[in-house]
Design a protein around this motif. Structure first.
Motif, PDB file in Angstrom:
ATOM      1  N   ASN A 304      42.931  32.983   4.143  1.00  0.00           N
ATOM      2  CA  ASN A 304      43.648  33.751   3.131  1.00  0.00           C
ATOM      3  C   ASN A 304      43.103  35.181   3.028  1.00  0.00           C
ATOM      4  OD1 ASN A 304      45.505  34.317   1.118  1.00  0.00           O
ATOM      5  ND2 ASN A 304      44.220  33.484  -0.529  1.00  0.00           N
ATOM      6  N   ASP A 305      43.214  35.918   4.148  1.00  0.00           N
ATOM      7  CA  ASP A 305      42.700  37.283   4.221  1.00  0.00           C
ATOM      8  C   ASP A 305      43.809  38.216   4.695  1.00  0.00           C
ATOM      9  OD1 ASP A 305      41.166  39.558   4.387  1.00  0.00           O
ATOM     10  OD2 ASP A 305      40.194  38.986   6.274  1.00  0.00           O
ATOM     11  N   PRO A 306      44.743  38.575   3.826  1.00  0.00           N
ATOM     12  CA  PRO A 306      45.846  39.446   4.258  1.00  0.00           C
ATOM     13  C   PRO A 306      45.383  40.838   4.671  1.00  0.00           C
ATOM     14  CG  PRO A 306      45.898  39.135   1.874  1.00  0.00           C
ATOM     15  CD  PRO A 306      44.892  38.174   2.401  1.00  0.00           C
ATOM     16  N   GLY A 307      44.236  41.282   4.165  1.00  0.00           N
ATOM     17  CA  GLY A 307      43.743  42.594   4.536  1.00  0.00           C
ATOM     18  C   GLY A 307      43.490  42.723   6.037  1.00  0.00           C
ATOM     19  N   THR A 308      42.979  41.657   6.647  1.00  0.00           N
ATOM     20  CA  THR A 308      42.759  41.682   8.093  1.00  0.00           C
ATOM     21  C   THR A 308      44.081  41.767   8.839  1.00  0.00           C
ATOM     22  OG1 THR A 308      40.666  40.468   7.963  1.00  0.00           O
ATOM     23  CG2 THR A 308      41.866  40.356  10.041  1.00  0.00           C
ATOM     24  N   ALA A 309      45.089  41.033   8.388  1.00  0.00           N
ATOM     25  CA  ALA A 309      46.404  41.099   9.020  1.00  0.00           C
ATOM     26  C   ALA A 309      46.994  42.504   8.914  1.00  0.00           C
ATOM     27  CB  ALA A 309      47.344  40.078   8.381  1.00  0.00           C
ATOM     28  N   ILE A 310      46.803  43.155   7.784  1.00  0.00           N
ATOM     29  CA  ILE A 310      47.286  44.525   7.608  1.00  0.00           C
ATOM     30  C   ILE A 310      46.557  45.465   8.565  1.00  0.00           C
ATOM     31  CG2 ILE A 310      47.351  46.454   5.976  1.00  0.00           C
ATOM     32  CD1 ILE A 310      47.894  44.418   3.772  1.00  0.00           C
ATOM     33  N   ALA A 311      45.253  45.242   8.753  1.00  0.00           N
ATOM     34  CA  ALA A 311      44.494  46.063   9.694  1.00  0.00           C
ATOM     35  C   ALA A 311      45.005  45.865  11.125  1.00  0.00           C
ATOM     36  CB  ALA A 311      43.011  45.722   9.609  1.00  0.00           C
ATOM     37  N   ILE A 312      45.385  44.648  11.458  1.00  0.00           N
ATOM     38  CA  ILE A 312      45.921  44.368  12.795  1.00  0.00           C
ATOM     39  C   ILE A 312      47.265  45.068  12.982  1.00  0.00           C
ATOM     40  CG2 ILE A 312      46.766  42.571  14.335  1.00  0.00           C
ATOM     41  CD1 ILE A 312      43.786  42.531  14.086  1.00  0.00           C
ATOM     42  N   VAL A 313      48.086  45.085  11.948  1.00  0.00           N
ATOM     43  CA  VAL A 313      49.366  45.797  12.032  1.00  0.00           C
ATOM     44  C   VAL A 313      49.125  47.275  12.314  1.00  0.00           C
ATOM     45  CG1 VAL A 313      51.417  46.507  10.741  1.00  0.00           C
ATOM     46  CG2 VAL A 313      50.601  44.149  10.592  1.00  0.00           C
ATOM     47  N   GLY A 314      48.132  47.850  11.669  1.00  0.00           N
ATOM     48  CA  GLY A 314      47.778  49.237  11.946  1.00  0.00           C
ATOM     49  C   GLY A 314      47.309  49.439  13.377  1.00  0.00           C
ATOM     50  N   ALA A 315      46.565  48.463  13.899  1.00  0.00           N
ATOM     51  CA  ALA A 315      46.119  48.547  15.296  1.00  0.00           C
ATOM     52  C   ALA A 315      47.313  48.502  16.248  1.00  0.00           C
ATOM     53  CB  ALA A 315      45.150  47.410  15.603  1.00  0.00           C
ATOM     54  N   PHE A 316      48.284  47.632  15.966  1.00  0.00           N
ATOM     55  CA  PHE A 316      49.489  47.566  16.800  1.00  0.00           C
ATOM     56  C   PHE A 316      50.251  48.894  16.771  1.00  0.00           C
ATOM     57  CE2 PHE A 316      49.657  42.718  16.244  1.00  0.00           C
ATOM     58  CZ  PHE A 316      49.010  42.532  17.447  1.00  0.00           C
ATOM     59  N   LEU A 317      50.332  49.500  15.608  1.00  0.00           N
ATOM     60  CA  LEU A 317      51.028  50.779  15.495  1.00  0.00           C
ATOM     61  C   LEU A 317      50.353  51.840  16.364  1.00  0.00           C
ATOM     62  CD1 LEU A 317      53.193  52.548  14.213  1.00  0.00           C
ATOM     63  CD2 LEU A 317      51.677  52.868  12.239  1.00  0.00           C
ATOM     64  N   ARG A 318      49.032  51.878  16.353  1.00  0.00           N
ATOM     65  CA  ARG A 318      48.312  52.839  17.189  1.00  0.00           C
ATOM     66  C   ARG A 318      48.511  52.541  18.674  1.00  0.00           C
ATOM     67  NH1 ARG A 318      44.570  52.026  12.953  1.00  0.00           N
ATOM     68  NH2 ARG A 318      43.501  50.391  14.141  1.00  0.00           N
ATOM     69  N   LEU A 319      48.473  51.270  19.038  1.00  0.00           N
ATOM     70  CA  LEU A 319      48.584  50.908  20.449  1.00  0.00           C
ATOM     71  C   LEU A 319      49.970  51.222  21.006  1.00  0.00           C
ATOM     72  CD1 LEU A 319      46.678  47.489  20.372  1.00  0.00           C
ATOM     73  CD2 LEU A 319      45.906  49.600  21.443  1.00  0.00           C
ATOM     74  N   PHE A 320      51.019  50.871  20.263  1.00  0.00           N
ATOM     75  CA  PHE A 320      52.372  51.133  20.757  1.00  0.00           C
ATOM     76  C   PHE A 320      52.699  52.628  20.719  1.00  0.00           C
ATOM     77  CE2 PHE A 320      53.106  46.564  19.776  1.00  0.00           C
ATOM     78  CZ  PHE A 320      53.527  46.192  21.038  1.00  0.00           C
ATOM     79  N   THR A 321      52.110  53.340  19.784  1.00  0.00           N
ATOM     80  CA  THR A 321      52.287  54.792  19.778  1.00  0.00           C
ATOM     81  C   THR A 321      51.647  55.410  21.019  1.00  0.00           C
ATOM     82  OG1 THR A 321      52.320  54.834  17.349  1.00  0.00           O
ATOM     83  CG2 THR A 321      51.886  56.912  18.477  1.00  0.00           C
ATOM     84  N   GLN A 322      50.472  54.920  21.369  1.00  0.00           N
ATOM     85  CA  GLN A 322      49.814  55.385  22.587  1.00  0.00           C
ATOM     86  C   GLN A 322      50.650  55.045  23.815  1.00  0.00           C
ATOM     87  OE1 GLN A 322      45.647  54.097  23.397  1.00  0.00           O
ATOM     88  NE2 GLN A 322      46.435  53.508  25.403  1.00  0.00           N
ATOM     89  N   TRP A 323      51.231  53.855  23.830  1.00  0.00           N
ATOM     90  CA  TRP A 323      52.057  53.442  24.967  1.00  0.00           C
ATOM     91  C   TRP A 323      53.263  54.363  25.149  1.00  0.00           C
ATOM     92  CZ3 TRP A 323      52.164  50.109  29.011  1.00  0.00           C
ATOM     93  CH2 TRP A 323      53.395  49.813  29.571  1.00  0.00           C
ATOM     94  N   SER A 324      53.809  54.849  24.060  1.00  0.00           N
ATOM     95  CA  SER A 324      55.017  55.670  24.123  1.00  0.00           C
ATOM     96  C   SER A 324      54.733  57.133  24.446  1.00  0.00           C
ATOM     97  CB  SER A 324      55.767  55.592  22.785  1.00  0.00           C
ATOM     98  OG  SER A 324      54.989  56.156  21.741  1.00  0.00           O
ATOM     99  N   GLU A 325      53.457  57.526  24.454  1.00  0.00           N
ATOM    100  CA  GLU A 325      53.130  58.921  24.737  1.00  0.00           C
ATOM    101  C   GLU A 325      53.490  59.260  26.183  1.00  0.00           C
ATOM    102  OE1 GLU A 325      49.028  59.290  23.882  1.00  0.00           O
ATOM    103  OE2 GLU A 325      49.290  59.302  21.704  1.00  0.00           O
ATOM    104  N   PRO A 326      53.976  60.478  26.419  1.00  0.00           N
ATOM    105  CA  PRO A 326      54.309  60.858  27.800  1.00  0.00           C
ATOM    106  C   PRO A 326      53.074  60.906  28.677  1.00  0.00           C
ATOM    107  CG  PRO A 326      54.405  62.760  26.339  1.00  0.00           C
ATOM    108  CD  PRO A 326      54.228  61.564  25.453  1.00  0.00           C
ATOM    109  N   VAL A 327      53.255  60.526  29.920  1.00  0.00           N
ATOM    110  CA  VAL A 327      52.148  60.506  30.871  1.00  0.00           C
ATOM    111  C   VAL A 327      51.915  61.923  31.393  1.00  0.00           C
ATOM    112  CG1 VAL A 327      51.277  59.520  33.015  1.00  0.00           C
ATOM    113  CG2 VAL A 327      52.758  58.156  31.516  1.00  0.00           C
TER     114      VAL A 327
END
Length: 438
Positions: A304-327
């Motif tokens: 019952n630790d929703p804060g960790t799940a929220i932190a993971i959502v933030g990590a996904f946002l950073r990772l997919f943003t990095q993926w979408s950056e132009p090469v």
């Protein structure tokens, strides 16, 4: 020969060695023994013997004895602390993060320093007691001992700060995110592993793996060399992270009609390195799965630790943003294996790996559902049609789960408001789940 020493293969082998806990202590032990006997070189210089001050063997004996007795205790303590941290990481986060925790540089360096100092003191003490060194050698050995003492003290202070964080949830998430970001960048720079883009469905004669396991690495240089010698084309059918077994081909070989039907595909099979576990290096999706597992465990009723799940959502946002950056031109890797066709990784698959578990397990937690919708909204604004469609699809799917799990109308209204953007995406003419790559 070029295939055997290719840079990509060397990187893969070195990464596996880095995960071995014994390697650094073994190397440092060899260096410690070499340093002890290197002090004997000073005894061969008569001028140094006359100029340098004298150090009694008894004082050096006492100093080395103190080091030998204390280093063994500290090394044992460090191993106990590391094992405790590994167990904590496996129990609080996910067992799949173990390879990253055990490869922690700070812990490996500390253990290597303590064991190396112990070996240094034992070998030096034995040499001193047997009269191996003369006046100059004893002085040089004393200086080396002082240097080793300084390194041990600095390492111990830094290691105490590191071990306090090793195995903790935040540290584990950061390590997994960093490994995933590295794998995503490597795949973004070379989406087809420096091979050609797959133009049509797989064709040709299927090649099956001898063993069952996960594809951990593909030696593209070996495949290219074999294809050039055989004058054939190869289509990769199993990317790193794929579970292969009976009936699941790893590749297809296309050849002209004049080629023999009984071609030897041993080199093709050997180019696919299989293992019992998935690895982070060449499999970006595995990092997404591990982060999703951490979030799923945090959202379980027992934790019952929703804060960790929220932190993971933030990590996904950073990772997919990095993926979408132009090469950039400097990092982009041009195709050099023209006889090999490789499918690109699918955005749909990556979104499924990342957001399905969080949307399912966090559907009944309003703050997690809202944060998930906001993250998907941010990803939908990126100028990438495939990512926009994937974000809209998962936002709608998460909204359906939230409607079934939430009992308060006001909570449902908050989630619906956050997911309003997805309705515009779903209703647009460019949206269709069938547009996703398979």
């Amino acid at each position: 020969m070029a295939a055997l020493i290719s840079g990509d293969r060397l990187r893969f082998v070195l990464s596996r060695l880095r995960e071995r806990l014994w390697l650094k202590p073994f190397v440092v032990c060899l260096l410690s023994i070499a340093c002890v006997f290197a002090a004997k070189i000073a005894d061969s210089n008569a001028l140094l013997i006359q100029v340098l001050p004298s150090i009694t063997a008894k004082s050096l004996d006492t100093l080395l004895s103190i080091m030998a007795s204390s280093m063994l205790v500290i090394a044992t303590f460090s191993v106990t602390s590391m094992v405790s941290a590994y167990s904590s990481a496996a129990n609080t986060a996910t067992p799949r993060s173990f390879t990253l925790i055990i490869a922690d540089d700070a812990s490996q360096n500390a253990l290597s320093t303590f064991v190396g100092a112990f070996i240094f003191s034992i070998v030096a003490l034995t040499a001193v007691k047997n009269g191996y060194f003369e006046r100059a050698g004893l002085l040089l050995l004393f200086c080396l001992t002082a240097v080793v003492f300084s390194i041990v003290i600095i390492t111990f202070v830094r290691w105490v700060d590191s071990i306090a964080r090793l195995g903790r949830m935040g540290s584990t998430i950061n390590k997994v995110e960093a490994a995933t970001a590295k794998a995503l960048k490597r795949r973004r720079d070379a989406p087809t592993l420096q091979g050609g883009r797959m133009q049509s469905p797989a064709r040709g004669q299927p090649v099956f793996a001898v063993n069952t396991g996960y594809v951990q690495h593909i030696d593209m240089a070996m495949l290219q060399k074999w294809a050039e010698e055989a004058q054939v084309g190869v289509v990769v059918a199993a990317l790193p992270g794929t579970l292969v077994g009976p009936g699941r081909p790893v590749a297809y070989v296309s050849s002209s009609p004049d080629h023999p039907d009984d071609m030897d595909f041993t080199c093709v099979i050997d180019a696919f390195h299989l293992g019992v576990d998935r690895l982070f290096d060449d499999d970006p999706r595995f990092g997404l799965v591990v982060l999703s597992e951490i979030a799923g465990r945090a959202l379980s009723p027992a934790v019952n630790d929703p804060g960790t799940a929220i932190a993971i959502v933030g990590a996904f946002l950073r990772l997919f943003t990095q993926w979408s950056e132009p090469v950039t031109k400097g990092s982009q890797q041009s195709p050099k294996y023209e006889r090999i066709e490789v499918p690109e990784i699918s955005i749909q698959d990556m979104f499924d790996d990342a957001f399905t578990a969080i949307a399912r397990d966090g559907a009944g937690v309003v703050e997690v559902s809202v944060r998930l919708q906001k993250a998907l909204h941010s990803l939908a604004t990126i100028d990438d049609l495939e990512m926009r469609n994937a974000a809209g699809y998962h936002a709608q799917l998460a909204l359906k789960r939230a409607r079934l799990a939430l009992n308060v109308e006001e909570d449902i209204a908050v989630v619906q408001a956050a997911a309003q953007f997805s309705q515009d995406i779903v209703s647009s003419k460019n949206y269709s789940p069938l547009n996703y790559k398979q």
